[in-house]
Design a protein around this motif. Structure first.
Motif, PDB file in Angstrom:
ATOM      1  N   TRP A   1       0.853  -1.191   0.000  1.00 33.84           N
ATOM      2  CA  TRP A   1       0.000   0.000   0.000  1.00 33.84           C
ATOM      3  C   TRP A   1       0.883   1.232   0.000  1.00 33.84           C
ATOM      4  CZ3 TRP A   1      -2.595   2.502   4.796  1.00 33.84           C
ATOM      5  CH2 TRP A   1      -3.463   3.516   4.395  1.00 33.84           C
ATOM      6  N   SER A   2       0.778   2.048  -1.036  1.00 39.30           N
ATOM      7  CA  SER A   2       1.643   3.211  -1.188  1.00 39.30           C
ATOM      8  C   SER A   2       0.972   4.500  -0.744  1.00 39.30           C
ATOM      9  CB  SER A   2       2.098   3.341  -2.640  1.00 39.30           C
ATOM     10  OG  SER A   2       2.840   4.525  -2.847  1.00 39.30           O
ATOM     11  N   ALA A   3      -0.327   4.647  -1.035  1.00 38.56           N
ATOM     12  CA  ALA A   3      -1.024   5.889  -0.684  1.00 38.56           C
ATOM     13  C   ALA A   3      -2.524   5.634  -0.632  1.00 38.56           C
ATOM     14  CB  ALA A   3      -0.714   6.983  -1.708  1.00 38.56           C
ATOM     15  N   GLY A   4      -3.205   6.387   0.229  1.00 41.89           N
ATOM     16  CA  GLY A   4      -4.650   6.288   0.339  1.00 41.89           C
ATOM     17  C   GLY A   4      -5.267   7.669   0.490  1.00 41.89           C
ATOM     18  N   ALA A   5      -6.501   7.823   0.005  1.00 40.22           N
ATOM     19  CA  ALA A   5      -7.188   9.116   0.081  1.00 40.22           C
ATOM     20  C   ALA A   5      -8.682   8.857   0.172  1.00 40.22           C
ATOM     21  CB  ALA A   5      -6.865   9.971  -1.139  1.00 40.22           C
ATOM     22  N   SER A   6      -9.391   9.816   0.757  1.00 42.39           N
ATOM     23  CA  SER A   6     -10.842   9.649   0.897  1.00 42.39           C
ATOM     24  C   SER A   6     -11.517  11.004   1.076  1.00 42.39           C
ATOM     25  CB  SER A   6     -11.169   8.753   2.094  1.00 42.39           C
ATOM     26  OG  SER A   6     -10.776   9.374   3.308  1.00 42.39           O
ATOM     27  N   THR A   7     -12.815  11.029   0.807  1.00 39.75           N
ATOM     28  CA  THR A   7     -13.615  12.187   1.154  1.00 39.75           C
ATOM     29  C   THR A   7     -13.982  12.077   2.636  1.00 39.75           C
ATOM     30  OG1 THR A   7     -15.706  11.079   0.646  1.00 39.75           O
ATOM     31  CG2 THR A   7     -14.608  12.236  -1.164  1.00 39.75           C
ATOM     32  N   GLU A   8     -14.429  13.174   3.217  1.00 43.25           N
ATOM     33  CA  GLU A   8     -14.872  13.133   4.610  1.00 43.25           C
ATOM     34  C   GLU A   8     -16.083  12.215   4.762  1.00 43.25           C
ATOM     35  OE1 GLU A   8     -15.025  13.858   8.699  1.00 43.25           O
ATOM     36  OE2 GLU A   8     -13.439  14.129   7.207  1.00 43.25           O
ATOM     37  N   LYS A   9     -16.989  12.281   3.800  1.00 40.38           N
ATOM     38  CA  LYS A   9     -18.170  11.420   3.834  1.00 40.38           C
ATOM     39  C   LYS A   9     -17.778   9.954   3.697  1.00 40.38           C
ATOM     40  CE  LYS A   9     -22.670  10.799   1.548  1.00 40.38           C
ATOM     41  NZ  LYS A   9     -23.552  11.272   0.431  1.00 40.38           N
ATOM     42  N   GLY A  10     -16.834   9.680   2.796  1.00 39.35           N
ATOM     43  CA  GLY A  10     -16.368   8.306   2.612  1.00 39.35           C
ATOM     44  C   GLY A  10     -15.670   7.769   3.854  1.00 39.35           C
ATOM     45  N   ARG A  11     -14.897   8.632   4.498  1.00 42.28           N
ATOM     46  CA  ARG A  11     -14.200   8.213   5.721  1.00 42.28           C
ATOM     47  C   ARG A  11     -15.208   7.829   6.803  1.00 42.28           C
ATOM     48  NH1 ARG A  11     -12.554  10.204  10.510  1.00 42.28           N
ATOM     49  NH2 ARG A  11     -13.654  12.178  10.157  1.00 42.28           N
ATOM     50  N   LYS A  12     -16.265   8.645   6.954  1.00 42.41           N
ATOM     51  CA  LYS A  12     -17.271   8.358   7.974  1.00 42.41           C
ATOM     52  C   LYS A  12     -18.068   7.099   7.656  1.00 42.41           C
ATOM     53  CE  LYS A  12     -17.848  13.127   9.587  1.00 42.41           C
ATOM     54  NZ  LYS A  12     -18.762  14.289   9.684  1.00 42.41           N
ATOM     55  N   LYS A  13     -18.168   6.771   6.373  1.00 37.80           N
ATOM     56  CA  LYS A  13     -18.869   5.550   5.973  1.00 37.80           C
ATOM     57  C   LYS A  13     -18.008   4.297   6.122  1.00 37.80           C
ATOM     58  CE  LYS A  13     -22.468   6.950   2.721  1.00 37.80           C
ATOM     59  NZ  LYS A  13     -23.025   6.700   1.368  1.00 37.80           N
ATOM     60  N   GLY A  14     -16.734   4.471   6.458  1.00 39.52           N
ATOM     61  CA  GLY A  14     -15.839   3.323   6.606  1.00 39.52           C
ATOM     62  C   GLY A  14     -15.263   2.827   5.301  1.00 39.52           C
ATOM     63  N   PHE A  15     -15.259   3.683   4.254  1.00 41.35           N
ATOM     64  CA  PHE A  15     -14.757   3.263   2.950  1.00 41.35           C
ATOM     65  C   PHE A  15     -13.266   2.889   2.938  1.00 41.35           C
ATOM     66  CE2 PHE A  15     -18.147   5.245  -0.071  1.00 41.35           C
ATOM     67  CZ  PHE A  15     -19.079   4.359   0.451  1.00 41.35           C
ATOM     68  N   PRO A  16     -12.385   3.643   3.635  1.00 45.47           N
ATOM     69  CA  PRO A  16     -10.971   3.241   3.603  1.00 45.47           C
ATOM     70  C   PRO A  16     -10.743   1.819   4.106  1.00 45.47           C
ATOM     71  CG  PRO A  16     -11.183   5.486   4.410  1.00 45.47           C
ATOM     72  CD  PRO A  16     -12.577   4.929   4.322  1.00 45.47           C
ATOM     73  N   LEU A  17     -11.404   1.448   5.188  1.00 41.62           N
ATOM     74  CA  LEU A  17     -11.258   0.095   5.729  1.00 41.62           C
ATOM     75  C   LEU A  17     -11.862  -0.938   4.779  1.00 41.62           C
ATOM     76  CD1 LEU A  17     -10.399  -1.724   8.076  1.00 41.62           C
ATOM     77  CD2 LEU A  17     -12.607  -1.237   9.156  1.00 41.62           C
ATOM     78  N   LEU A  18     -13.032  -0.637   4.248  1.00 37.88           N
ATOM     79  CA  LEU A  18     -13.690  -1.560   3.325  1.00 37.88           C
ATOM     80  C   LEU A  18     -12.854  -1.761   2.064  1.00 37.88           C
ATOM     81  CD1 LEU A  18     -16.140  -3.280   2.604  1.00 37.88           C
ATOM     82  CD2 LEU A  18     -17.287  -1.203   1.771  1.00 37.88           C
ATOM     83  N   LEU A  19     -12.205  -0.704   1.600  1.00 41.09           N
ATOM     84  CA  LEU A  19     -11.365  -0.805   0.403  1.00 41.09           C
ATOM     85  C   LEU A  19     -10.154  -1.698   0.667  1.00 41.09           C
ATOM     86  CD1 LEU A  19     -11.062   0.091  -2.519  1.00 41.09           C
ATOM     87  CD2 LEU A  19      -9.888   2.151  -1.714  1.00 41.09           C
ATOM     88  N   HIS A  20      -9.573  -1.594   1.864  1.00 40.66           N
ATOM     89  CA  HIS A  20      -8.471  -2.487   2.217  1.00 40.66           C
ATOM     90  C   HIS A  20      -8.927  -3.936   2.234  1.00 40.66           C
ATOM     91  CE1 HIS A  20      -4.826  -0.222   3.113  1.00 40.66           C
ATOM     92  NE2 HIS A  20      -5.590   0.748   3.587  1.00 40.66           N
ATOM     93  N   TRP A  21     -10.098  -4.188   2.802  1.00 37.24           N
ATOM     94  CA  TRP A  21     -10.594  -5.563   2.872  1.00 37.24           C
ATOM     95  C   TRP A  21     -10.815  -6.126   1.468  1.00 37.24           C
ATOM     96  CZ3 TRP A  21     -10.365  -9.868   4.929  1.00 37.24           C
ATOM     97  CH2 TRP A  21     -11.347 -10.849   4.829  1.00 37.24           C
ATOM     98  N   TYR A  22     -11.358  -5.294   0.586  1.00 39.20           N
ATOM     99  CA  TYR A  22     -11.526  -5.720  -0.806  1.00 39.20           C
ATOM    100  C   TYR A  22     -10.165  -6.034  -1.442  1.00 39.20           C
ATOM    101  CZ  TYR A  22     -12.296  -5.400  -5.845  1.00 39.20           C
ATOM    102  OH  TYR A  22     -12.294  -5.661  -7.199  1.00 39.20           O
ATOM    103  N   ALA A  23      -9.188  -5.135  -1.226  1.00 42.77           N
ATOM    104  CA  ALA A  23      -7.866  -5.311  -1.841  1.00 42.77           C
ATOM    105  C   ALA A  23      -7.181  -6.564  -1.318  1.00 42.77           C
ATOM    106  CB  ALA A  23      -7.003  -4.084  -1.584  1.00 42.77           C
TER     107      ALA A  23
END
Length: 371
Positions: free
Chosen positions: A284-306
């Motif tokens: 994992w080199s870099a990650g980014a998100s919107t504030e809304k996406g962060r509150k929805k748990g998207f960064p964690l969900l994206l890692h699980w998908y990856a």
């Protein structure tokens, strides 16, 4: 008792194309030893008059054969600096050098002094590299680095339940799925979210837009001196350069998650080994998100998908891109630790000539904003 070995080495300079031709018959063990990454790191250096090549190190009597990537650059004081972005990549004789690695490193240093009149030499052994430098070296500065690795050889259920319970709860909350559903591949369909891999330049611009939002949030936690001296590491120009260099070889991946309305919520960039490493690796080199996406748990969900994607596609290791062992209770450290991986360490070993060491001390004293 350690047997005596004839350690007279023969050195030979190889071009990047020579190194690539070797990759057709030999697997490297360090992702940053691959020629496209070596070129990319040379572009990141500000010094001029760069030379990029590989040094083949042989000991014919003992059957040792290794390849070391090298970048020679010249700084503003007209001094030559050498940087090796990975430890030696052994083709033969790895067992012997496990015992006598210091001899090889000293020989390499002496060769660089003689051939290139260097004033400094650094070798980077990252946490995801094979261990070559095994202990402290007299006369060398040692800077230690850390990362967390997930073993993708484990079955997916074991990987999931190694997550901290707070990570598992956050995944259930983000998706409305049970643990069992999260372990299967059906979970994403239930959410209405879509995850896509980048295929064109628009996806890079999209990542940059998310990164700008992330950077603005990061600035709020920076101290005043850090705000003054911080430089954006992911400019659009640098993103283009990185993708143009690595994408043709299949050495980079970008995944983005979109919400139910089609808006991007989080995006991750990965350096990947493709077919060039003996142990297929994703970093994992870099990650980014919107504030809304962060509150929805998207960064964690994206890692699980990856994690699932890389495992299903034959990868064996998933690195989380660095870990701050000096600040284990910070938000980024807790986030990475929550994946339940193994903490591993690396080291950057640096040698400086006495005049250059003195110059470094003077410059550091004059430019340190915290003194």
């Amino acid at each position: 008792m350690l047997r005596l070995i004839n350690m007279r080495f023969v050195f030979k300079t190889l071009t990047l194309n020579d190194a690539f031709s070797l990759l057709s018959s030999v697997k490297f063990r360090s992702i940053f030893a691959l020629p496209p990454f070596v070129e990319l790191q040379s572009l990141d250096q500000k010094a001029s008059a760069k030379k990029i090549f590989y040094i083949e190190i042989k000991n014919l009597e003992e059957g040792v054969d290794a390849l070391v990537p090298m970048i020679i650059s010249r700084n503003r004081l007209d001094l030559n600096l050498a940087f090796s972005p990975s430890p030696p990549q052994f083709i033969e004789g790895n067992d012997i050098m496990n015992e006598l690695w210091k001899v090889m490193l000293d020989s390499l240093l002496n060769y660089l002094k003689k051939q290139y009149n260097i004033s400094a030499f650094s070798m980077c052994q990252r946490p995801y590299d094979p261990i070559f430098i095994k202990e402290r070296l007299n006369g060398w500065d040692m800077q230690y680095t850390y990362d967390i690795v997930i073993n993708l050889s484990n079955d997916i259920e074991k990987i999931y339940y190694n997550f901290d319970k707070r990570h598992r709860y956050a995944l259930r909350k983000a998706t409305g799925c049970s643990d069992r559903e999260l372990i299967t591949s059906e979970c994403l369909k239930k959410t209405g979210y879509i995850i896509q891999e980048a295929e064109d330049i628009d996806a890079i611009r999209e990542f940059r837009s998310l990164w700008t939002m992330t950077l603005n949030r990061m600035y709020e936690s920076f101290s005043l001196p850090r705000r003054l001296f911080y430089k954006d590491p992911l400019t659009l120009e640098k993103l283009y350069k990185t993708f143009n260099k690595l994408k043709p070889y299949g050495l980079i991946k970008l995944f983005t998650i979109y919400d139910e309305t089609g808006n991007p919520g989080a995006s991750n960039i990965y350096f990947v080994s493709g077919e060039f490493l003996d142990i297929p690796t994703a970093l994992w080199s870099a990650g980014a998100s919107t504030e809304k996406g962060r509150k929805k748990g998207f960064p964690l969900l994206l890692h699980w998908y990856a994690i699932r994607w890389f495992k299903e596609n034959g990868y064996k290791r998933y690195f989380l891109g660095g870990y701050d062992a000096t600040n284990p209770h910070s938000g980024p450290s807790l986030f990475k630790k929550g994946f339940g991986g193994l903490l591993v360490s690396g080291v950057i070993a640096s040698w400086y000539s006495q005049p250059f060491r003195l110059i470094r001390r003077v410059v550091s004293y004059m430019t340190n904003p915290f003194k």
